[in-house]
Design a protein around this motif. Sequence first.
Motif, PDB file in Angstrom:
ATOM      1  N   THR A 190     -12.962  -3.990   4.785  1.00  0.00           N
ATOM      2  CA  THR A 190     -11.539  -3.635   4.823  1.00  0.00           C
ATOM      3  C   THR A 190     -11.300  -2.330   5.568  1.00  0.00           C
ATOM      4  O   THR A 190     -12.028  -1.353   5.401  1.00  0.00           O
ATOM      5  CB  THR A 190     -11.002  -3.499   3.374  1.00  0.00           C
ATOM      6  OG1 THR A 190     -11.071  -4.768   2.740  1.00  0.00           O
ATOM      7  CG2 THR A 190      -9.559  -2.988   3.361  1.00  0.00           C
ATOM      8  N   MET A 191     -10.247  -2.344   6.367  1.00  0.00           N
ATOM      9  CA  MET A 191      -9.757  -1.122   7.021  1.00  0.00           C
ATOM     10  C   MET A 191      -8.320  -0.932   6.534  1.00  0.00           C
ATOM     11  O   MET A 191      -7.492  -1.843   6.660  1.00  0.00           O
ATOM     12  CB  MET A 191      -9.813  -1.301   8.537  1.00  0.00           C
ATOM     13  CG  MET A 191      -9.182  -0.166   9.325  1.00  0.00           C
ATOM     14  SD  MET A 191      -9.853  -0.023  11.009  1.00  0.00           S
ATOM     15  CE  MET A 191      -9.389  -1.580  11.735  1.00  0.00           C
ATOM     16  N   ALA A 192      -8.007   0.225   5.931  1.00  0.00           N
ATOM     17  CA  ALA A 192      -6.674   0.426   5.357  1.00  0.00           C
ATOM     18  C   ALA A 192      -6.115   1.797   5.727  1.00  0.00           C
ATOM     19  O   ALA A 192      -6.875   2.750   5.950  1.00  0.00           O
ATOM     20  CB  ALA A 192      -6.734   0.280   3.839  1.00  0.00           C
ATOM     21  N   PHE A 193      -4.795   1.867   5.761  1.00  0.00           N
ATOM     22  CA  PHE A 193      -4.110   3.070   6.240  1.00  0.00           C
ATOM     23  C   PHE A 193      -2.772   3.193   5.517  1.00  0.00           C
ATOM     24  O   PHE A 193      -2.084   2.196   5.297  1.00  0.00           O
ATOM     25  CB  PHE A 193      -3.918   2.914   7.751  1.00  0.00           C
ATOM     26  CG  PHE A 193      -2.903   3.806   8.392  1.00  0.00           C
ATOM     27  CD1 PHE A 193      -3.151   5.166   8.531  1.00  0.00           C
ATOM     28  CD2 PHE A 193      -1.697   3.297   8.883  1.00  0.00           C
ATOM     29  CE1 PHE A 193      -2.210   5.994   9.137  1.00  0.00           C
ATOM     30  CE2 PHE A 193      -0.763   4.120   9.493  1.00  0.00           C
ATOM     31  CZ  PHE A 193      -1.022   5.480   9.618  1.00  0.00           C
ATOM     32  N   PHE A 194      -2.397   4.410   5.106  1.00  0.00           N
ATOM     33  CA  PHE A 194      -1.103   4.640   4.464  1.00  0.00           C
ATOM     34  C   PHE A 194      -0.100   5.182   5.479  1.00  0.00           C
ATOM     35  O   PHE A 194      -0.459   5.978   6.350  1.00  0.00           O
ATOM     36  CB  PHE A 194      -1.246   5.654   3.318  1.00  0.00           C
ATOM     37  CG  PHE A 194      -2.018   5.115   2.146  1.00  0.00           C
ATOM     38  CD1 PHE A 194      -1.361   4.504   1.087  1.00  0.00           C
ATOM     39  CD2 PHE A 194      -3.405   5.189   2.122  1.00  0.00           C
ATOM     40  CE1 PHE A 194      -2.076   3.989   0.013  1.00  0.00           C
ATOM     41  CE2 PHE A 194      -4.129   4.676   1.053  1.00  0.00           C
ATOM     42  CZ  PHE A 194      -3.457   4.080  -0.005  1.00  0.00           C
TER      43      PHE A 194
END
Lengths: 155, 208
Positions: free
Chosen positions: B69-73
């Motif tokens: 997973t690659m996640a960003f806010f």
Amino acid sequence: MKKIIMTGTLAALLTFGGLSVPALAGPVDAVVESAWSRASIGMNRPGAAYMTIRNTGDEPVTLIGLSTPLAMMPEIHETKTNAEGVSSMSAAGEIAIAPGESVALEPGGLHAMLMRLQQPMTEGETFPLTLLFVDGGEVTVEVPILGIAARGPED
Amino acid sequence: MRRRTIAGYGAAGAGAIALTLFVGWWRVDGPGAPEPIGQRPMALTEMDFRLTDHEGNEVGPETLIGRPTMAFFGFTYCPDVCPTTLSDISGWLDDLGDEAKQLNVVFITVDPERDTVEAMAEYVSYFHPAIRGWTGPEGQIARIADGFRAAYERVPTEGGDYTMNHTASVFLFGAAGRFVTMIDYHEPREFAVPKIRRALEEETEGAT
Ligand SMILES: [Cu+2]
């Protein structure tokens, strides 16, 4: 007041496709290069524009503000990212550029923040942006509007 | 007499300043500090949140387990950092080509008040098709941000509007849900793709 408005119009008329011509309000030896911006979704979200401002004269120039028919509240902003990786944005204040030097407005740093858009920013169109300098000098540039996912002036 | 009074005020003033400094230290760096941000994110398997993706599907940590997973806010009213990061992510995904198909890529809003499911759907449509947009109730956003050790804060601006300060790093997790590393904002572009490959190669076993 009236004179300033007329000068702005003249400056806009003198401007062609990304090439800026110093306005007549005051002699400012500054040129704007590689201006670009991203398209907006509607008018509620603020836009941002980027460019390089180069002082071509022998005297320092100081950028103090922006004006454009596109946005009611254009402002030079700076994004800062702290040691914890948290990004925030605030007004950058005055920006002095030494003779022969340039200042880059680029993603993640300084940017022309276009708040309260008066119309949507549509990909493929352009809009005039006037840079206001100390002593009443102005430079107007026609800023191309690229796609929302653009990364730079060539995208 | 008068002098002594002033000296007295001075001492009291110095005491007050010392107390203020102490209280400030206690809250900011001392034992009374909130959990420091910048510490290691939890494993996805330890997180607990319920959100909605941009197609209206209910999602949670389990949605991400099984694939890296690659996640960003961020938030869609963000004119500078968020579109820049999303177009960087789109570029990295292009560079990875077929490898990118194994990845979950998630953009999580910190501004659920304005970022409805519809707003997220329109926004993510302008970037790489692998990017999913997640939103949900404020309490659930707080829970996912807490699990990631990500920070965000609503900041009023002129004219009654507001903007959001937020963690701008891109988080990478292995297929088993264990945190691998993050890509900091402003990190040279060449470092990003190798880091994503590390997450792709992370063993599926061994997650807590
Ligand atoms: Cu800004």
